[in-house]
Enzyme design. Structure first.
Site, short mmCIF file in Angstrom:
data_model
loop_
_atom_site.label_atom_id
_atom_site.label_comp_id
_atom_site.label_asym_id
_atom_site.label_seq_id
_atom_site.Cartn_x
_atom_site.Cartn_y
_atom_site.Cartn_z
N HIS A 72 -2.27 -5.12 -1.49
CA HIS A 72 -2.21 -3.98 -2.50
C HIS A 72 -3.40 -4.08 -3.38
CE1 HIS A 72 2.30 -2.70 -2.57
NE2 HIS A 72 2.01 -3.00 -1.28
N PRO A 292 9.77 -13.57 -14.40
CA PRO A 292 9.32 -13.08 -13.19
C PRO A 292 8.33 -11.88 -13.37
CG PRO A 292 11.51 -12.30 -13.45
CD PRO A 292 11.19 -13.16 -14.56
N LYS A 296 4.34 -15.03 -10.99
CA LYS A 296 3.56 -15.99 -10.88
C LYS A 296 4.25 -17.44 -10.40
CE LYS A 296 -0.09 -14.28 -12.18
NZ LYS A 296 -0.98 -13.70 -11.31
N TYR A 383 -3.43 -10.85 -13.09
CA TYR A 383 -2.57 -10.40 -12.23
C TYR A 383 -3.15 -11.13 -10.66
CZ TYR A 383 1.24 -7.44 -10.05
OH TYR A 383 2.14 -7.22 -9.07
C1 PHB Z 1 9.15 -8.79 -6.27
O1 PHB Z 1 10.47 -9.47 -5.99
O2 PHB Z 1 9.06 -7.98 -5.25
C2 PHB Z 1 8.67 -8.92 -7.25
C3 PHB Z 1 9.14 -9.73 -8.43
C4 PHB Z 1 8.28 -9.58 -9.61
C5 PHB Z 1 7.19 -8.84 -9.65
C6 PHB Z 1 6.56 -8.27 -8.59
C7 PHB Z 1 7.34 -8.41 -7.48
O3 PHB Z 1 6.26 -9.09 -10.82
#
Ligand code: PHB
Ligand code: APR
Length: 389
Positions: A72, A292, A296, A383
């Site tokens: 991505h 979440p 990270k 990020y």
């Molecule tokens: C995911 O579970 O796909 C996920 C969780 C937290 C994020 C990004 C993706 O910041």
């Protein structure tokens, strides 16, 4: 039994460490309290930084990741109907890879099985001993009998509720914690994702995240109350609420279907310092937790064990410099990821107690991001992940 490195926990931290050590010619054994099926049943985040991808590659476990992972180049933020694309690649020259933690764990398990490294699942009552002296060992029970595993070093990769951090004398440990006043309700479904890139949304009904595992499998989250239970949230209620929180153009693309998994997770920031006590080291969730937002958790587990594997290889090469600096080096990176995850969480969620002023601060921050390439670069740099150090 005797090995060089005794690892507690077969999550991503323990298994990746084992693979990196094996690559460096260092013998190791993993003790895990659950079954392999149970470990694979846990659904967690799915965004890998370049640092994590590189470590998996270094360990020789990137074949399926390279074939099936989705690179991505950017993601979207939405404040109500206002959308901002963060062009990770243009801003940093780097990208992330969407690939589920379950898949990473499965690849690591298969690799461990193929290499014949010792792994004991359903190990009961694992206890670390003697790590403040020169002869550390783990005691445990398996199949009804007691066992002892002697090693040069013990590594706690046993997650937030593990036994290793809990075995350190309280006076030797300093902890830092922040609990957030909401949770994330997650849903996994065999439906095409609503958009080709992730959308992090702030709405007056609360945060939402549209993520994915593949072109056919979506992962969505809703900010929810800590009092909510999964039983309260039917699939229909979830989809209806998600539709209300997505920007209208994205909501129009939403394909719904039966959930494969649904769960609620609380949000917490936590760090334990230091990450070494004599011959015991901590890595991953055993030492720190991030909320979440920004994904990270897994990436930090990977960077910890990347540093630790290098340090242990140096030790067997004759230098203690790496293990002596592990805690300091790992924590420097951990705290920056803690800061980023806290910041991103603070910006994107509705807080019950910060009032109109708090909301205006969030809106002004989003507005600033929209107009400043410098601000977007700060976000993008964090990020995609900071250097391993
Ligand atoms: C995911 O579970 O796909 C996920 C969780 C937290 C994020 C990004 C993706 O910041
Ligand atoms: N004895 C043996 N094993 C244990 C013990 C114990 N006393 N306590 C916990 N474990 C095992 C757990 O069953 C689990 O499989 O340790 C493992 C820890 O794995 P994770 O919780 O996945 O932690 P970690 O490997 O550090 O991975 C960090 O996982 O959940 C995410 O947010 C987290 O994404 C991050 C990543």
């Amino acid at each position: 039994m005797r090995t060089q490195i005794a690892i507690v926990g077969a999550g991503p931290a323990g298994l990746l460490l084992g693979a990196l050590l094996h690559r460096a010619g260092i013998d190791n054994v993993v003790l895990e309290q659950r079954s392999a099926e149970y470990v694979l049943g846990r659904i967690r985040a799915g965004v890998l930084e370049q640092v994590a991808v590189d470590l998996l590659r270094e360990a020789g476990i990137a074949e399926r990741l390279d074939a099936q992972g989705l690179p991505h180049d950017g993601f979207e933020m939405a404040f109500g109907e206002r959308r901002l694309r963060i062009d990770l690649h243009a801003l940093t020259g780097r990208r992330v890879v969407v690939y589920g933690q379950t898949e990473v764990t499965r690849d690591l398990m298969d690799h461990r099985h193929q290499t014949g490294l010792g792994t004991v699942y359903e190990a009961e009552d694992v206890q670390p001993h003697g790590f403040d002296g020169g002869r550390p060992y783990l005691s445990y029970r398996h199949g009804g009998t007691g066992h002892r595993l002697d090693a040069d070093f013990l590594i706690g990769c046993d997650g937030f509720h593990g036994v290793c951090r809990a075995s350190v004398p309280p006076g030797a440990l300093q902890t830092f914690e922040k609990i957030y006043p909401f949770g994330w309700l997650g849903l996994l479904a065999e439906t095409p994702p609503v958009s080709p890139e992730l959308i992090y949304g702030h709405t007056e009904r609360g945060f939402t995240l549209a993520s994915m595992r593949s072109h056919q499998r979506s992962r969505y989250y809703l900010q929810c109350s800590l009092d909510d239970t999964v039983a309260q949230w039917s699939d229909d209620a979830f989809w209806a609420e998600l539709r209300r929180r997505l920007p209208a153009a994205a909501a129009a693309q939403l394909v719904t279907g039966p959930s494969i998994e649904k769960s609620i997770a609380p949000l917490r920031s936590f760090v334990a310092e230091p990450m070494r006590f004599g011959r015991l080291f901590l890595a991953g969730d055993a030492a720190h937790i991030v909320p979440p937002t920004g994904a990270k958790g897994l990436n930090l587990a990977a960077s910890d064990v990347g540093l630790l594997a290098r340090a242990l290889a140096e030790f067997y090469g004759g230098s203690t410099a790496g293990i002596d600096h592990y805690s300091q080096r790992a924590l420097a990176r951990v705290w920056k990821a803690e800061r980023f995850s806290w910041w991103f969480t603070s910006l994107m969620h509705r807080f019950p107690d910060t009032g109109g002023f708090g909301l205006r601060m969030q809106q002004a921050e989003f507005d600033y991001l929209c107009g400043s390439v410098a601000a977007q670069t700060v976000l993008a740099e964090n990020y995609v992940g900071l250097p391993l150090g």
